[in-house]
Design an enzyme around this catalytic site. Structure first.
Site, PDB file in Angstrom:
ATOM      1  N   LYS A  11       0.858  -1.215   0.000  1.00  0.00           N
ATOM      2  CA  LYS A  11       0.000   0.000   0.000  1.00  0.00           C
ATOM      3  C   LYS A  11       0.882   1.250   0.000  1.00  0.00           C
ATOM      4  CE  LYS A  11      -3.441  -2.725   2.347  1.00  0.00           C
ATOM      5  NZ  LYS A  11      -4.730  -2.781   2.968  1.00  0.00           N
ATOM      6  N   GLU A 166     -10.993 -10.920  -1.686  1.00  0.00           N
ATOM      7  CA  GLU A 166     -10.735 -10.132  -0.485  1.00  0.00           C
ATOM      8  C   GLU A 166     -12.039  -9.573   0.063  1.00  0.00           C
ATOM      9  OE1 GLU A 166      -6.425  -8.739  -0.333  1.00  0.00           O
ATOM     10  OE2 GLU A 166      -7.540  -7.172  -1.356  1.00  0.00           O
TER      11      GLU A 166
HETATM   12  C1  PEP Z   1      -4.842  -6.069   1.254  1.00  0.00           C
HETATM   13  O1  PEP Z   1      -4.551  -4.895   1.315  1.00  0.00           O
HETATM   14  O2  PEP Z   1      -4.995  -6.576   0.149  1.00  0.00           O
HETATM   15  C2  PEP Z   1      -5.001  -6.815   2.501  1.00  0.00           C
HETATM   16  C3  PEP Z   1      -5.454  -8.032   2.444  1.00  0.00           C
HETATM   17  O3  PEP Z   1      -4.653  -6.167   3.654  1.00  0.00           O
HETATM   18  P1  PEP Z   1      -4.524  -6.836   5.121  1.00  0.00           P
HETATM   19  O4  PEP Z   1      -3.735  -8.099   4.955  1.00  0.00           O
HETATM   20  O5  PEP Z   1      -3.833  -5.807   5.937  1.00  0.00           O
HETATM   21  O6  PEP Z   1      -5.924  -7.104   5.572  1.00  0.00           O
END
Ligand code: PEP
Length: 249
Positions: A11, A166
């Site tokens: 990110k 996700e």
């Molecule tokens: C992501 O940003 O794709 C993600 C899964 O973040 P996290 O692992 O912090 O939940």
């Protein structure tokens, strides 16, 4: 049959110097990895990351790509620019892009097509919000998001893409889908691909889970038959944690 793929999504964290530092810490820890390992770094870090990754099997990824080749698109980067800089993978349609930067299923599809045409492997993110899961829309939504994103690609191109399931409610929240929930929804995505493109395609597509995947929960998730890897946010920012996820033992 499908090689697992573990990708870190950094990110908007770490500048070029810190990026090189993290990669140098990570390299020896994932040297023996059986999974494909990818780090998706901020665009400004790409040259430093490329240099630090020299001699390692870790792949370089970006976090977005524009759908045009060049032109008046201030702030954007094209697939050929990323490719020239040594990028091989690119995250497309992350829920943060959809939420904060007005990405739609249609622009995700345009970006996917541009990435593939430019020789990049897209990591296409799909997933439901909490209220959509509660209303019972998860399966229809992820199937739709996936099929729209893949529209216009050939079957051979689809075999090479990576989908990241996700659930939005699990990203950066510490909440994780249960092993069974993640497996079931990824199964729904694979079935949607099978219904449209056939089993030979759906058997090949790698589908990751993403959403607070970490060293503690990775083993259970990766033991599920449908889950081919992970897209990792928070836990990808510490070399030791990310390496544990990469080895998922
Ligand atoms: C992501 O940003 O794709 C993600 C899964 O973040 P996290 O692992 O912090 O939940």
């Amino acid at each position: 049959m499908r090689t697992p793929v573990i990708a870190g999504n950094w990110k908007m964290n770490k500048g070029p110097a810190e990026a090189a530092e993290l990669i140098n810490e990570l390299k020896p820890l994932v040297k023996e990895a059986k999974a494909t390992v990818v780090v998706c770094v901020p665009a400004i870090d790409i040259p430093a990351a490329k240099k630090a990754l020299k001699g390692s099997k870790i792949k370089l990824g970006a976090q977005n790509v524009h759908f045009k080749e060049s032109g008046a698109f201030t702030g954007e980067l094209s697939a050929s620019m990323l490719k020239e800089a040594g990028v091989e993978y690119v995250i497309i349609g992350h829920s943060e892009r959809r939420q904060y930067f007005a990405e739609t299923d249609e622009t995700v599809n345009l970006r996917v097509k541009a990435a593939v045409a430019g020789g990049l492997i897209p990591i296409i993110c799909v997933g439901e919000k909490k209220e959509q899961r509660e209303a019972g829309y998860t399966d229809a939504l992820v199937a739709y998001q996936t099929l729209i994103a893949l529209t216009g690609l050939t079957e051979d191109e689809i075999k090479k893409v990576i989908i990241a399931y996700e659930p939005v409610w699990a990203i950066g929240t510490g909440l994780t889908a249960t092993d069974e929930q993640a497996n079931e929804t990824i199964g729904v995505i694979r079935e949607a691909i099978r219904a449209k493109y056939g089993k030979r395609v759906s058997d090949r597509v790698r589908i990751q889970y993403g959403g607070s995947m970490n060293p503690k929960n990775v083993k259970g998730l990766m033991a599920q038959p449908q889950i081919d890897g992970g897209l990792i946010g928070g836990a990808s920012l510490k070399a030791e944690d990310f390496a544990k996820v990469v080895h998922f033992e």
